[in-house]
Scaffold this active site. Structure first.
Site, PDB file in Angstrom:
ATOM      1  CD  GLU A 265      -2.673  -0.950   2.385  1.00  0.00           C
ATOM      2  OE1 GLU A 265      -2.453  -0.169   3.661  1.00  0.00           O
ATOM      3  OE2 GLU A 265      -3.610  -1.661   2.730  1.00  0.00           O
ATOM      4  CE  LYS A 267       5.815   4.932   6.345  1.00  0.00           C
ATOM      5  NZ  LYS A 267       5.534   6.150   6.952  1.00  0.00           N
ATOM      6  NE  ARG A 272      -2.274   3.890  12.386  1.00  0.00           N
ATOM      7  CZ  ARG A 272      -1.684   2.942  12.451  1.00  0.00           C
ATOM      8  NH1 ARG A 272      -0.028   3.052  12.365  1.00  0.00           N
ATOM      9  NH2 ARG A 272      -1.984   1.501  12.539  1.00  0.00           N
ATOM     10  NE  ARG A 288       3.283   6.214  15.851  1.00  0.00           N
ATOM     11  CZ  ARG A 288       4.113   5.980  17.054  1.00  0.00           C
ATOM     12  NH1 ARG A 288       3.680   6.409  18.226  1.00  0.00           N
ATOM     13  NH2 ARG A 288       4.973   5.106  16.920  1.00  0.00           N
ATOM     14  CD  GLU A 320      -0.597   8.762   7.934  1.00  0.00           C
ATOM     15  OE1 GLU A 320      -0.979   7.723   8.878  1.00  0.00           O
ATOM     16  OE2 GLU A 320       0.500   9.393   7.920  1.00  0.00           O
ATOM     17  CD  GLU A 419       6.840   9.015   5.182  1.00  0.00           C
ATOM     18  OE1 GLU A 419       7.894   9.681   5.903  1.00  0.00           O
ATOM     19  OE2 GLU A 419       5.849   8.628   5.796  1.00  0.00           O
ATOM     20  CE  LYS A 424      -0.769  -1.954   6.026  1.00  0.00           C
ATOM     21  NZ  LYS A 424      -1.975  -1.137   6.054  1.00  0.00           N
ATOM     22  NE  ARG A 437       8.672   0.107  15.902  1.00  0.00           N
ATOM     23  CZ  ARG A 437       8.152   1.101  15.441  1.00  0.00           C
ATOM     24  NH1 ARG A 437       7.818   1.250  14.241  1.00  0.00           N
ATOM     25  NH2 ARG A 437       8.010   2.246  16.227  1.00  0.00           N
ATOM     26  CE  LYS A 443       9.191   1.792   9.940  1.00  0.00           C
ATOM     27  NZ  LYS A 443       9.093   3.127  10.803  1.00  0.00           N
TER      28      LYS A 443
HETATM   29  P1  ATP Z   1       6.571   4.669  13.919  1.00  0.00           P
HETATM   30  O1  ATP Z   1       6.763   3.234  13.392  1.00  0.00           O
HETATM   31  O2  ATP Z   1       7.367   4.859  15.385  1.00  0.00           O
HETATM   32  O3  ATP Z   1       5.155   5.203  14.258  1.00  0.00           O
HETATM   33  P2  ATP Z   1       6.739   6.822  12.379  1.00  0.00           P
HETATM   34  O4  ATP Z   1       5.542   7.497  13.048  1.00  0.00           O
HETATM   35  O5  ATP Z   1       7.626   7.533  11.722  1.00  0.00           O
HETATM   36  O6  ATP Z   1       7.233   5.751  13.227  1.00  0.00           O
HETATM   37  P3  ATP Z   1       6.440   4.973  10.399  1.00  0.00           P
HETATM   38  O7  ATP Z   1       6.972   3.461  11.090  1.00  0.00           O
HETATM   39  O8  ATP Z   1       7.447   5.597   9.200  1.00  0.00           O
HETATM   40  O9  ATP Z   1       5.933   5.905  11.239  1.00  0.00           O
HETATM   41  O10 ATP Z   1       5.450   4.439   9.388  1.00  0.00           O
HETATM   42  C1  ATP Z   1       4.230   3.938  10.238  1.00  0.00           C
HETATM   43  C2  ATP Z   1       3.021   4.895   9.891  1.00  0.00           C
HETATM   44  O11 ATP Z   1       2.723   5.364   8.348  1.00  0.00           O
HETATM   45  C3  ATP Z   1       1.634   4.686  10.454  1.00  0.00           C
HETATM   46  O12 ATP Z   1       1.534   4.999  11.744  1.00  0.00           O
HETATM   47  C4  ATP Z   1       0.657   5.521   9.684  1.00  0.00           C
HETATM   48  O13 ATP Z   1       0.589   6.856  10.464  1.00  0.00           O
HETATM   49  C5  ATP Z   1       1.548   5.767   8.468  1.00  0.00           C
HETATM   50  N1  ATP Z   1       0.950   5.283   7.039  1.00  0.00           N
HETATM   51  C6  ATP Z   1       0.815   5.730   5.939  1.00  0.00           C
HETATM   52  N2  ATP Z   1       0.196   5.013   4.939  1.00  0.00           N
HETATM   53  C7  ATP Z   1      -0.177   3.732   5.573  1.00  0.00           C
HETATM   54  C8  ATP Z   1      -0.839   2.553   5.207  1.00  0.00           C
HETATM   55  N3  ATP Z   1      -1.095   2.289   4.140  1.00  0.00           N
HETATM   56  N4  ATP Z   1      -0.880   1.402   6.290  1.00  0.00           N
HETATM   57  C9  ATP Z   1      -0.469   1.606   7.414  1.00  0.00           C
HETATM   58  N5  ATP Z   1       0.362   2.798   8.023  1.00  0.00           N
HETATM   59  C10 ATP Z   1       0.188   3.958   7.019  1.00  0.00           C
END
Ligand code: ATP
Length: 613
Positions: A265, A267, A272, A288, A320, A419, A424, A437, A443
């Site tokens: 998917e 990102k 969140r 979050r 998101e 990004e 998944k 996690r 990711k």
């Molecule tokens: P953390 O993992 O500590 O939350 P972070 O806040 O920098 O780190 P990442 O781990 O980089 O976030 O990425 C996870 C985040 O990506 C999710 O918390 C969500 O907000 C965002 N996100 C965007 N698109 C998606 C998607 N398709 N599925 C799940 N998460 C997504």
């Protein structure tokens, strides 16, 4: 008194096993003698007054505490302030200035219930005179406090208990205590290590329903083996969001998910959100961190209400929220979203529009979906909402295991302002894992492949004065990661580049009010650094670096990769300030160690590749 003695005992221990044991014994005593106090004791140990989604905060600053302290011990405010400057810790000031004034009547001894109830009262005071009322509550507590109670009262009020008790350890201890003390039922026959299993159950239940007021009564009445049944997901209470693990390339993904069906998917780079829509039509949006964010997004409330299909009466969406330019039909960068006001936003005044990108559904029409596989959840998601461009869309997805196709999809994602990808598992090992996690969500960001992998979230703990062009602002900052077990901030690098002038001014101005007279006892750093000022840990900065190295100066992950040396970052650059994280949610020492090890591993792989050439 019993509780603060336990605080004292915990703060003197550094090993996690010993701490778990102290807390477990303490909780067992409470369960046996005054079980009605268990909720309050656990909240005090967690240094909270309510669960995050309730949004209940003490709402007091140091100024009110100083006033209350001065009045309680008959000292001048200036004197308390002076001592605070000298000792650097209001708790210690309270300890040192235990009232020498004779009291007309000895106040009743403090009880856990009294302290906790007063904390909630303080939080609920509002309106005119509320600061004064809050101060009087604090004063009454301080006057009745004896021995080392004042010290801990102050720390609790400042939400800086810091006795070295991480929340996960508290949950483990709660599991152990309930195993020993609550013999409602025996563990299922197949359980080999019931103590460990009991801790696991409590942690699991907490990740689904992070509310001690619900878990503890259920534990007391149903016992730990029935806890999952007695206390389960409940709409209106946010579950911990599932998180993703970083990976460095499409190859790694295909390797990790061999023989599994998976889906990729986009990102999206926004915020969140977990949206709860209840049977009565009420809507709440949680961040979050499980904080209530509804007041920031009235447009999102309107959009989900309008775009849910008619048979839908209740749901919990995981999504998101992304800034969106509806005229150009384009996603906008995260920076635009962060300009939105945080509270009491009026629909008529919204300048930054957002689009909801939905990627998961956890609850639908009275049914929990957490244990369903992603493909089932997704079907439910797709059939429950009407998409509308720029308002509500499903996350763009691709299901394929063709390397080239995925690579192309990643490029498309990046070209449309995402990004990267989140990959998944789809129909096996694909349940929703709250707060985890998980290995089932990976990711992949475009820029991982060019550098050390993920960016880090770090806390500025000190700074050096600028010289030359940078006179008047800070020239460089000392950043730290957070060690969850030791509950300490460990220095990881100095950062002085990557700042625009405006950014440097903004950060300097914001941190100037956070200067403290000396470093906190829970900062780990080398004396050779000698910064000019130290800060209260308040901000979290997202930082990119070229690589990680073992360092004789910095202390990040000390004892994990090397017994005496820490890890530091080379060429760190500031990307942005993470408003959505608090300092304890900064990158952990374990993660820093993992990144270092992964980098070593990769370097070795590259070497091997070259040798093959
Ligand atoms: P953390 O993992 O500590 O939350 P972070 O806040 O920098 O780190 P990442 O781990 O980089 O976030 O990425 C996870 C985040 O990506 C999710 O918390 C969500 O907000 C965002 N996100 C965007 N698109 C998606 C998607 N398709 N599925 C799940 N998460 C997504």
């Amino acid at each position: 008194m019993f509780v603060v003695k336990a605080f004292d005992a915990i703060s003197k221990e550094s090993g996690r096993i010993a701490i778990t044991e102290i807390v477990c014994n303490m909780l067992r005593t409470v369960i046996e003698t005054t079980p009605d106090d268990l909720v309050a004791v656990v909240y005090l140990l967690a240094n909270r007054i309510a669960s995050a989604h309730e949004g209940l905060e003490l709402g007091i600053g140091d100024a009110s505490i100083i006033k209350a302290l001065a009045e309680a011990c008959g000292a001048k405010e200036a004197h308390v302030k002076k001592q605070y400057k000298e000792l650097g810790d209001l708790g210690l000031v309270a300890k040192a200035s235990r009232s020498s004034q004779p009291l007309m009547r000895k106040p009743e001894a403090l009880t856990v219930a009294k302290v906790f109830d007063t904390f909630r009262l303080i939080a609920k005071e509002s309106g005119k005179d509320s600061q004064d009322k809050k101060k009087n509550h604090i004063k009454a507590l301080l006057v009745a406090a004896t021995d080392c109670e004042p010290q801990y009262l102050i720390r609790l009020l400042q939400t800086k208990l810091r006795i070295g008790l991480a929340e996960q350890t508290l949950l483990t201890a709660l599991g152990h205590a309930s195993f020993y003390s609550l013999r409602h039922s025996s563990p299922p026959a197949k359980v080999e290590n019931p103590l460990e299993e009991a801790a696991k159950i409590v942690k699991q239940v907490y990740s689904v329903i992070p509310v001690y007021d619900k878990i503890i009564p259920a534990l007391l009445s149903a016992g730990v083996w029935n806890l999952t049944k007695a206390c389960s997901f409940s709409p209106g209470i946010p579950v911990g969001p599932m998180l993703a693990k970083p990976t460095k390339g499409v190859h790694e993904i295909v390797e990790k998910f061999q023989d599994m069906e998976f889906t990729c998917e986009y990102k999206y780079d926004g915020e969140r959100a977990q949206i709860h829509y209840l049977e009565d039509g009420s809507v709440e949006i949680y961040s979050r961190n499980a904080e209530r964010n509804t007041g920031k997004f009235p447009d999102v409330v309107a959009a989900v209400t309008r775009l849910k299909k008619p048979p839908v009466t209740s749901f919990v969406l995981d999504c998101e929220l992304v800034a969106y330019d509806r005229e150009k039909q384009k996603i906008q960068p995260f920076q635009i979203l962060s300009t939105r006001a945080r509270k009491n936003v009026l629909l008529s005044e919204i300048k930054v529009n957002v689009c909801i990108y939905a990627f998961d559904i956890l609850y639908l029409n009275g049914q929990q979906l957490l244990q369903e596989q992603l493909n089932v959840r997704r079907e439910n998601l797709y059939k429950s909402f009407q998409e509308e461009v720029g308002f509500f869309q499903f996350a763009t997805a691709l299901t394929s295991n063709d390397l080239e196709e995925i690579q192309k999809f990643l490029e498309d994602a990046v070209n449309s302002s995402s990004e990267g990808l989140i990959i998944k598992t789809l129909n096996r090992d694909a349940t929703y894992e709250p707060s985890k996690r998980s290995n089932n969500w990976l990711k992949l960001k475009k820029d991982y492949m060019e550098s050390i992998g993920d960016s880090l979230d770090l806390v500025p703990i000190a700074a050096f004065h600028g010289r030359g062009k940078r006179t008047g602002v800070y020239g460089a900052f000392l950043l730290a990661c957070y060690d969850n077990d030791k509950e300490e901030f460990q220095s990881i690098c100095k950062i002085g580049t990557g700042f625009s002038e405006a950014m440097l001014e903004e950060r300097s101005a914001s941190l100037r009010s956070k200067v403290i007279p000396k470093p906190k006892s829970y900062y780990r750093y080398s004396d050779s650094l000698s910064p000019d000022v130290w800060f209260e840990p308040t901000e979290v900065w997202e930082v990119k670096a070229a690589d990680l190295t073992i360092s004789p100066v910095h202390r990040a992950a000390i004892g994990i990769v090397n017994p005496e040396k820490g890890i530091s970052l080379r060429f760190p650059r500031l990307l942005r300030v993470r408003e959505d994280k608090n300092p304890e949610q900064a990158s952990s020492s374990d993660m820093v160690a993992d990144m270092y090890n992964a980098q070593k591993h990769n370097q070795r792989d590259n070497l091997d590749d070259n040798e093959d050439d």
